[in-house]
Design a protein around this motif. Structure first.
Motif, mmCIF file in Angstrom:
data_model
loop_
_atom_site.group_PDB
_atom_site.id
_atom_site.type_symbol
_atom_site.label_atom_id
_atom_site.label_comp_id
_atom_site.label_asym_id
_atom_site.label_seq_id
_atom_site.Cartn_x
_atom_site.Cartn_y
_atom_site.Cartn_z
ATOM 1 N N MET A 1 38.770 34.662 35.234
ATOM 2 C CA MET A 1 37.593 35.241 35.876
ATOM 3 C C MET A 1 37.070 36.436 35.076
ATOM 4 O O MET A 1 35.876 36.591 34.858
ATOM 5 C CB MET A 1 37.946 35.671 37.303
ATOM 6 C CG MET A 1 36.737 36.092 38.133
ATOM 7 S SD MET A 1 35.599 34.716 38.370
ATOM 8 C CE MET A 1 34.378 35.453 39.434
ATOM 9 N N ASN A 2 37.988 37.319 34.643
ATOM 10 C CA ASN A 2 37.567 38.454 33.843
ATOM 11 C C ASN A 2 36.960 38.012 32.514
ATOM 12 O O ASN A 2 36.058 38.658 31.986
ATOM 13 C CB ASN A 2 38.740 39.400 33.596
ATOM 14 C CG ASN A 2 38.905 40.414 34.708
ATOM 15 O OD1 ASN A 2 37.932 40.946 35.215
ATOM 16 N ND2 ASN A 2 40.133 40.670 35.094
ATOM 17 N N GLY A 3 37.477 36.894 31.944
ATOM 18 C CA GLY A 3 36.902 36.377 30.710
ATOM 19 C C GLY A 3 35.466 35.944 30.903
ATOM 20 O O GLY A 3 34.603 36.209 30.057
ATOM 21 N N LEU A 4 35.182 35.278 32.044
ATOM 22 C CA LEU A 4 33.816 34.860 32.352
ATOM 23 C C LEU A 4 32.904 36.073 32.534
ATOM 24 O O LEU A 4 31.775 36.103 32.035
ATOM 25 C CB LEU A 4 33.810 33.998 33.610
ATOM 26 C CG LEU A 4 32.428 33.537 34.111
ATOM 27 C CD1 LEU A 4 31.733 32.687 33.063
ATOM 28 C CD2 LEU A 4 32.571 32.772 35.433
ATOM 29 N N LYS A 5 33.416 37.083 33.247
ATOM 30 C CA LYS A 5 32.618 38.296 33.461
ATOM 31 C C LYS A 5 32.322 38.990 32.136
ATOM 32 O O LYS A 5 31.220 39.506 31.937
ATOM 33 C CB LYS A 5 33.363 39.245 34.401
ATOM 34 C CG LYS A 5 33.411 38.775 35.846
ATOM 35 C CD LYS A 5 34.145 39.788 36.714
ATOM 36 C CE LYS A 5 34.195 39.328 38.166
ATOM 37 N NZ LYS A 5 34.933 40.289 39.017
ATOM 38 N N THR A 6 33.310 39.005 31.252
ATOM 39 C CA THR A 6 33.094 39.626 29.950
ATOM 40 C C THR A 6 32.011 38.892 29.176
ATOM 41 O O THR A 6 31.130 39.506 28.569
ATOM 42 C CB THR A 6 34.401 39.637 29.144
ATOM 43 O OG1 THR A 6 35.410 40.337 29.872
ATOM 44 C CG2 THR A 6 34.204 40.319 27.792
ATOM 45 N N THR A 7 32.062 37.547 29.190
ATOM 46 C CA THR A 7 31.056 36.743 28.497
ATOM 47 C C THR A 7 29.668 36.996 29.065
ATOM 48 O O THR A 7 28.688 37.171 28.317
ATOM 49 C CB THR A 7 31.410 35.250 28.609
ATOM 50 O OG1 THR A 7 32.705 35.027 28.049
ATOM 51 C CG2 THR A 7 30.385 34.398 27.872
ATOM 52 N N MET A 8 29.563 37.025 30.404
ATOM 53 C CA MET A 8 28.268 37.265 31.042
ATOM 54 C C MET A 8 27.750 38.664 30.720
ATOM 55 O O MET A 8 26.552 38.863 30.481
ATOM 56 C CB MET A 8 28.400 37.077 32.556
ATOM 57 C CG MET A 8 28.691 35.644 32.979
ATOM 58 S SD MET A 8 28.979 35.482 34.751
ATOM 59 C CE MET A 8 27.366 35.967 35.391
ATOM 60 N N LEU A 9 28.662 39.627 30.703
ATOM 61 C CA LEU A 9 28.265 40.991 30.385
ATOM 62 C C LEU A 9 27.728 41.085 28.969
ATOM 63 O O LEU A 9 26.684 41.694 28.716
ATOM 64 C CB LEU A 9 29.454 41.929 30.562
ATOM 65 C CG LEU A 9 29.243 43.372 30.112
ATOM 66 C CD1 LEU A 9 28.224 44.064 31.001
ATOM 67 C CD2 LEU A 9 30.544 44.142 30.097
ATOM 68 N N LEU A 10 28.454 40.482 28.020
ATOM 69 C CA LEU A 10 28.014 40.527 26.627
ATOM 70 C C LEU A 10 26.666 39.840 26.460
ATOM 71 O O LEU A 10 25.809 40.300 25.705
ATOM 72 C CB LEU A 10 29.066 39.872 25.732
ATOM 73 C CG LEU A 10 30.388 40.624 25.584
ATOM 74 C CD1 LEU A 10 31.342 39.832 24.705
ATOM 75 C CD2 LEU A 10 30.164 42.010 25.003
ATOM 76 N N ALA A 11 26.468 38.723 27.177
ATOM 77 C CA ALA A 11 25.185 38.026 27.104
ATOM 78 C C ALA A 11 24.066 38.911 27.643
ATOM 79 O O ALA A 11 22.975 38.989 27.054
ATOM 80 C CB ALA A 11 25.255 36.712 27.884
#
Length: 293
Positions: A1-11
């Motif tokens: 879940m944190n990996g997905l949030k990190t990806t969305m944040l970077l995007a």
């Protein structure tokens, strides 16, 4: 879940970076911003902790240079079931602390001399347990990358303000980017930080075994953290979301829940059965040499 949030944040932050680039330099500016953002994301993933620590002028300490503080963190890390993080002290009268690093295996925790001099050893243990809670909850990657990338967005927006919109950029869009981009980055910070602080408070109370000590520490440092200048935040406001207590006086743009609500939640908690061996009521010398009172 944190990996997905990190990806969305970077995007999201990359998109903001491109918007500012387009406003400053049109399509060419947007493409340059995309290339810069891609390189920045990769570089930040591996080096954000070093950037943040350098931003604060933090100095690494060990069992020889700061035995009491280092030993306290070591005890807490064992309680939390975490690898021993790197330990830093920041020469700053503003009482605060933060954690950084892309994962628990590459984590670092830091406290200011202001915090170490103000709190009892039990309260310092509770604060550092909160920071280790962020490490255990794997919050530090997102928090650290936001501090560096959002700071870069503000920087390029200011560049556009002082040096004009460039060839191909629309003046109105440039003004909009300069005004909106830093606040948009701040909104991203607020979205990821407020609930995480409650989670780190709960984890910290479990790790140190004393939620009342963390509540007491928050009460002591909250006013001083807002009142005493913090040069790192003055240079990069995005760094404020790293700290246990915010330095901004504006509740609207605060990256944390209200301190009073956090204190109330901690005071309502029952102390865990296991208590941290590090929680001993004495003061810490900012240089880690031992108690003073």
């Amino acid at each position: 879940m944190n990996g997905l949030k990190t990806t969305m944040l970077l995007a999201a932050l990359t998109a903001l970076f491109m918007v500012v680039g387009f406003a400053v330099g049109g399509q060419a500016g947007a493409m340059i911003a995309l290339v810069i953002a891609a390189g920045m994301n990769l570089f930040t993933y591996w080096n954000a902790d070093k950037i943040v620590l350098s931003m604060h002028g933090a100095r690494q300490v060990d069992a020889a240079s700061a035995p009491e503080f280092y030993g306290l963190v070591a005890d807490l890390a064992r309680n939390a079931g975490l690898p021993m993080p790197k330990v830093y002290i920041v020469d700053n009268p503003n009482p605060n602390a933060f954690a950084t690093g892309r994962n628990p295996e590459n984590a670092a925790v830091a406290a200011t001399t202001g915090l170490l001099g103000m709190l009892s050893r039990e309260e310092v243990a509770a604060v550092m347990a909160h920071e280790l809670g962020h490490v255990r909850n794997r919050d530090t990657l997102v928090m650290t990358m936001v501090a560096t990338i959002a700071g870069a967005i503000s920087m390029i927006a200011n560049f556009g303000l002082f040096f004009g919109n460039g060839r191909g950029g629309h003046p109105a869009a440039g003004i909009l980017a300069v005004v909106v981009a830093p606040f948009a980055a701040m909104i991203v910070q607020m979205a990821i930080s407020r609930t995480r602080e409650y989670g780190a408070d709960r984890a910290g109370a479990e790790i140190c075994g004393n939620p009342r000590a963390l509540a007491s520490a928050l009460a002591k440092i909250s006013g001083a953290a807002r009142r005493i200048p913090n040069p790192a935040v003055e240079r990069n406001p995005a760094a404020a979301q790293l700290y246990i207590v915010p330095t901004s006086v504006s509740d609207i743009f605060s990256t944390h829940p209200a301190t009073e609500k956090r204190i109330a939640a901690l005071e309502a908690m029952q102390p865990p059965v296991r208590r941290a061996s590090a929680a001993v009521p004495s003061a810490l010398d900012p240089l880690g040499r031992g108690g003073r009172r």
